[in-house]
Scaffold this active site. Structure first.
Site, PDB file in Angstrom:
ATOM      1  N   CYS A   1       0.837  -1.197   0.000  1.00  0.00           N
ATOM      2  CA  CYS A   1       0.000   0.000   0.000  1.00  0.00           C
ATOM      3  C   CYS A   1       0.881   1.259   0.000  1.00  0.00           C
ATOM      4  CB  CYS A   1      -0.875   0.034   1.253  1.00  0.00           C
ATOM      5  SG  CYS A   1      -1.954  -1.377   1.382  1.00  0.00           S
TER       6      CYS A   1
ATOM      7  N   ARG B   1       4.709   0.198  -6.206  1.00  0.00           N
ATOM      8  CA  ARG B   1       4.669  -0.676  -5.019  1.00  0.00           C
ATOM      9  C   ARG B   1       3.699  -1.845  -5.197  1.00  0.00           C
ATOM     10  NH1 ARG B   1       6.423   2.803  -0.489  1.00  0.00           N
ATOM     11  NH2 ARG B   1       5.157   1.665   0.994  1.00  0.00           N
TER      12      ARG B   1
ATOM     13  N   TRP C   1      -2.907  -2.560  -1.608  1.00  0.00           N
ATOM     14  CA  TRP C   1      -2.510  -3.922  -2.011  1.00  0.00           C
ATOM     15  C   TRP C   1      -3.213  -4.835  -1.028  1.00  0.00           C
ATOM     16  CZ3 TRP C   1       0.675  -7.867   0.220  1.00  0.00           C
ATOM     17  CH2 TRP C   1       1.051  -8.877  -0.672  1.00  0.00           C
TER      18      TRP C   1
ATOM     19  N   ASN D   1      -1.209   1.855   5.625  1.00  0.00           N
ATOM     20  CA  ASN D   1      -0.311   0.853   5.046  1.00  0.00           C
ATOM     21  C   ASN D   1       0.154  -0.028   6.198  1.00  0.00           C
ATOM     22  OD1 ASN D   1       1.500  -0.663   3.613  1.00  0.00           O
ATOM     23  ND2 ASN D   1       3.134   0.858   3.710  1.00  0.00           N
ATOM     24  N   GLY D   2      -0.099  -1.337   6.094  1.00  0.00           N
ATOM     25  CA  GLY D   2       0.343  -2.250   7.138  1.00  0.00           C
ATOM     26  C   GLY D   2      -0.775  -3.221   7.490  1.00  0.00           C
TER      27      GLY D   2
ATOM     28  N   GLU E   1      17.456 -17.807  -8.552  1.00  0.00           N
ATOM     29  CA  GLU E   1      17.054 -16.420  -8.861  1.00  0.00           C
ATOM     30  C   GLU E   1      16.465 -16.351 -10.269  1.00  0.00           C
ATOM     31  OE1 GLU E   1      16.335 -13.623  -7.905  1.00  0.00           O
ATOM     32  OE2 GLU E   1      16.716 -12.259  -9.565  1.00  0.00           O
TER      33      GLU E   1
ATOM     34  N   LYS F   1      12.746 -14.944 -11.123  1.00  0.00           N
ATOM     35  CA  LYS F   1      12.492 -13.891 -12.124  1.00  0.00           C
ATOM     36  C   LYS F   1      11.433 -14.357 -13.108  1.00  0.00           C
ATOM     37  CE  LYS F   1      13.814 -10.725 -11.004  1.00  0.00           C
ATOM     38  NZ  LYS F   1      14.254 -11.054  -9.694  1.00  0.00           N
TER      39      LYS F   1
ATOM     40  N   GLU G   1       7.850 -14.895 -11.446  1.00  0.00           N
ATOM     41  CA  GLU G   1       7.158 -13.730 -10.879  1.00  0.00           C
ATOM     42  C   GLU G   1       6.632 -12.790 -11.959  1.00  0.00           C
ATOM     43  OE1 GLU G   1       9.209 -10.889  -8.394  1.00  0.00           O
ATOM     44  OE2 GLU G   1      11.110 -11.341  -9.337  1.00  0.00           O
TER      45      GLU G   1
ATOM     46  N   HIS H   1      17.891 -36.535  -8.040  1.00  0.00           N
ATOM     47  CA  HIS H   1      17.311 -36.957  -6.747  1.00  0.00           C
ATOM     48  C   HIS H   1      15.836 -36.588  -6.661  1.00  0.00           C
ATOM     49  CE1 HIS H   1      21.205 -38.193  -5.256  1.00  0.00           C
ATOM     50  NE2 HIS H   1      21.706 -37.044  -5.700  1.00  0.00           N
TER      51      HIS H   1
ATOM     52  N   LYS I   1       6.300  -4.235  -4.782  1.00  0.00           N
ATOM     53  CA  LYS I   1       7.722  -3.932  -4.872  1.00  0.00           C
ATOM     54  C   LYS I   1       8.369  -3.986  -3.487  1.00  0.00           C
ATOM     55  CE  LYS I   1      11.611  -2.773  -6.677  1.00  0.00           C
ATOM     56  NZ  LYS I   1      12.360  -3.831  -7.402  1.00  0.00           N
TER      57      LYS I   1
HETATM   58  C1  AGP Z   1      12.384  -9.952  -6.480  1.00  0.00           C
HETATM   59  O1  AGP Z   1      12.309  -9.801  -7.882  1.00  0.00           O
HETATM   60  C2  AGP Z   1      11.049  -9.738  -5.816  1.00  0.00           C
HETATM   61  N1  AGP Z   1      10.493  -8.486  -6.150  1.00  0.00           N
HETATM   62  C3  AGP Z   1      11.111  -9.984  -4.325  1.00  0.00           C
HETATM   63  O2  AGP Z   1      11.508 -11.317  -4.111  1.00  0.00           O
HETATM   64  C4  AGP Z   1      12.075  -9.077  -3.530  1.00  0.00           C
HETATM   65  O3  AGP Z   1      13.406  -9.402  -3.839  1.00  0.00           O
HETATM   66  C5  AGP Z   1      11.852  -9.330  -2.027  1.00  0.00           C
HETATM   67  O4  AGP Z   1      10.520  -8.977  -1.718  1.00  0.00           O
HETATM   68  C6  AGP Z   1      12.814  -8.548  -1.138  1.00  0.00           C
HETATM   69  O5  AGP Z   1      12.609  -7.174  -1.319  1.00  0.00           O
HETATM   70  P1  AGP Z   1      13.719  -6.166  -0.688  1.00  0.00           P
HETATM   71  O6  AGP Z   1      15.004  -6.451  -1.405  1.00  0.00           O
HETATM   72  O7  AGP Z   1      13.183  -4.795  -0.955  1.00  0.00           O
HETATM   73  O8  AGP Z   1      13.814  -6.480   0.780  1.00  0.00           O
END
Ligand code: AGP
Length: 603
Positions: free
Chosen positions: A2, A27, A74, A98-99, A475, A479, A482, A498, A598
């Site tokens: 949010c 965000r 959000w 927000n929270g 990673e 990517k 997501e 395995h 974000k």
């Molecule tokens: C990564 O592409 C994602 N957006 C997510 O995993 C992100 O890395 C994670 O939420 C951590 O965010 P931060 O680095 O702002 O703590």
């Protein structure tokens, strides 16, 4: 996550609020809304979906007023709907939040006489405040009394019927800044939100609340005592954040990497030595380094583990932040804890930091936002210098996190007597060569784009790698999943047999990340096991690797030659481009993928 904006203006605020909400879109959100007070009359407009829906609504049903609050939601409690969108309000007060209000059920029960319009936790805040107003408390006191009964994480802004010159702001667990303008005052979630309005900001501290009027801000601490908080000039990029001609922010940020990586590496080296400008970092007394993060930042920590242990012979634990404090980690005064976070506001990572703050000898952070909460609560915050990262999928921040962590590993190696000056200078020379190599890797983007059509049609995609390329495989899978919503997994090459190899058939692309290093031959064996089951291998390797192992693979991407130790920094580029072009093929919202935010400021 949010986002919050509040404006006490000397002009109509609706357009200012909407413009600020545009800067909060990065965000992640699924509904928006604003409320204003005009001649004491409180009113609001809300819309589900993208911000353009609110703008359209305001076009047809304008909201006058020079005082207002706004919100991008959000969804946490209660799905995306107009009824659940903020601001929540009663006849006398409106709130944006927000929270998470963790005791909202208890409060709902306590306020059982109220008329509820939503399923949200936030509505308990506005109903509780209204209850105090009905008991005769003036707005400031009603808001302050409300705050005492809230548990959880909340950045809040209150707007009151009859109060054209008051916003009450509060911050516990979620960041909130107060901005100072010319005859105007603002509150917002971060410096980016307020950037076009002001760069004179005060960051509220944990537990603070503020009575904001056009004359300024009266700030109180968690105990209700007047507090003096510094006003800082924060140079968030004033220029509108734009895509710089790229189709998506993610593309822009991928292609910025040579530049920002050079800036990052240059910040940490002087004359062939690692230099930490921000202060002292001493690994000589450390017997264990604990790295803690979430998501992509966590995978950066997993890569760094190889560097610290190989170069500095320093034992390293790496933890997912949301798991860390529940495993009761043995942290001592000989431990160093390091938290990696692009936003510096991730609730899980912040909670983990607070868990060790008094236990570890040193608490370090590696962040992209130097004024963030994680930065401010660390003994020392090391900037990654990546510049604002807007795309939800982290790219340039990941590569710059690795840049900082690589320098720290070299520093630790020197301090612990594992390398001499010449070796340090050689390692730094290799690192300094990386920006040019990433440029060469970016030149492969058209080749990658042409091959991702097949991936876009896949149900499952596997990534595999050995050594420090194993976390990079994870990673790469993150990517891809997501932003393209394709199920993707990253595995250690040696682990496929395995279990995961059961997923392999001719419909499954397998991306193999394999620079020509000491583990290459073993990886080739694992790759052949995949091909024996008709898996479609896309091999990412260098010239010698391609010569040795291209037979039978579906595709080969020939990468620049790199010292294997730092290969994850370079191979992150094709992994990002594979994800990006696959998502473009699929037509997903690359910069704001579904369900994601974000900065995840809730646990
Ligand atoms: C990564 O592409 C994602 N957006 C997510 O995993 C992100 O890395 C994670 O939420 C951590 O965010 P931060 O680095 O702002 O703590």
């Amino acid at each position: 996550m949010c986002g919050i904006i509040g404006v006490l203006g000397d002009r109509e605020v609706a357009p200012i609020l909407v413009e600020a909400l545009k800067r909060l879109e990065y965000r992640g959100y699924d509904s928006t809304g604003i409320a204003t007070v005009q001649n004491g009359i409180l009113d609001r407009r809300r819309a589900v979906g993208k911000l353009v829906n609110l703008s359209d609504l305001l076009m047809h049903d304008p909201l006058p007023g020079k005082s207002g609050i706004g919100h991008t939601r959000w969804a946490t409690h209660g799905g995306p709907s107009e009824a659940n969108a903020h601001p929540h309000r009663t006849g006398r007060v409106a709130v944006v939040h927000n929270g998470i209000i963790e005791n909202f059920r208890e409060l709902r029960m306590r306020l059982n006489g109220a008329t509820w319009e939503s399923e949200t936790d936030t509505e308990t805040v506005v109903q509780l405040c209204a209850n105090y107003l009905d008991q005769g408390l003036p707005p400031r006191e009603a808001a302050a009394e409300t705050l005492k009964h809230l548990k959880g994480a909340f950045a809040l802004a209150f707007l009151f019927q009859g109060e054209d010159d008051l916003i009450v702001a509060a911050r516990t667990g979620s960041p909130l800044v107060v901005g100072y303008g010319q005859g105007e005052m603002y509150v917002g979630s971060d410096a980016i939100t307020l950037a076009p309005l002001t760069n004179m900001l005060t960051y509220l501290e944990e537990g603070d609340y503020a009575f904001v009027t056009r004359a300024g801000a009266e700030i109180y601490d968690h105990a209700g005592r007047r507090a003096n908080r510094d006003m800082q000039r924060i140079e968030a990029q004033k220029a509108r954040i734009d895509k710089g001609g790229y189709r998506h922010f993610m593309a822009k940020e991928i292609f910025e990497q040579p530049t920002v990586l050079a800036r990052c590496l240059g910040h940490y080296t002087r004359g062939g030595r690692v230099v930490i400008h921000e202060g002292e970092v001493d690994f000589t007394q450390t017997d264990r380094l604990t790295l803690v993060a979430c998501g992509t930042a966590y995978y950066a920590c997993l890569v760094a583990k190889y560097w610290f242990e190989k170069l500095a012979v320093l034992p390293v634990d790496v933890d997912i932040a949301s798991e860390f404090r529940y495993r009761a980690p043995p942290i001592s005064k000989r431990s160093t804890a390091l938290f990696v976070s692009q936003s510096g506001e991730t609730a899980d990572t912040l909670a983990a930091l607070r868990h060790v703050r008094d236990k570890a000898a040193t608490v370090l952070s590696v962040v992209n936002v130097s004024e963030s909460t994680i930065a401010r609560e660390s003994d020392l915050a090391l900037p990654i210098k990546a510049g604002i990262e807007v795309g939800v999928a982290s790219t340039k921040a990941f590569v710059c996190q690795l840049g900082v962590l690589a320098n720290l590993a070299i520093l630790a190696a020197r301090q612990r007597g594992q390398i001499g000056a010449a070796q340090e200078a050689e390692l730094i020379r290799i690192l300094q060569g990386l920006p040019a190599l990433t440029s060469q890797a970016l030149a492969l983007d058209d080749t990658i784009r042409r091959h991702t059509g097949t991936l876009a049609r896949a149900q499952t995609v596997l990534f595999m790698g050995r050594g420090a390329m194993f976390p990079l495989a994870r990673e790469g899978a993150l990517k891809l999943k997501e932003i393209s919503y394709i199920n993707a997994e990253g595995h250690a090459s040696g682990e496929l047999k395995h279990g995961p190899i059961a997923l392999v058939d001719k419909t499954v692309p397998v991306v193999v990340l394999a620079p020509r290093d000491g583990l290459f031959d073993k990886t080739v064996s694992n790759m052949q096991e995949v091909m024996a089951r008709e898996g479609r291998v896309w091999l990412l390797t260098d010239r010698d690797g391609a010569k040795q192992a291209s037979d039978g693979v579906w595709k080969v991407l020939t990468m620049p030659v790199i010292e294997p130790l730092f290969a994850p920094i370079l191979y992150a580029i094709p992994a990002q481009l594979i994800a990006y072009y696959t998502a473009v093929h699929k037509g997903t919202d690359v910069d704001r993928p579904r369900n994601l935010a974000k900065s995840v400021t809730v646990e």
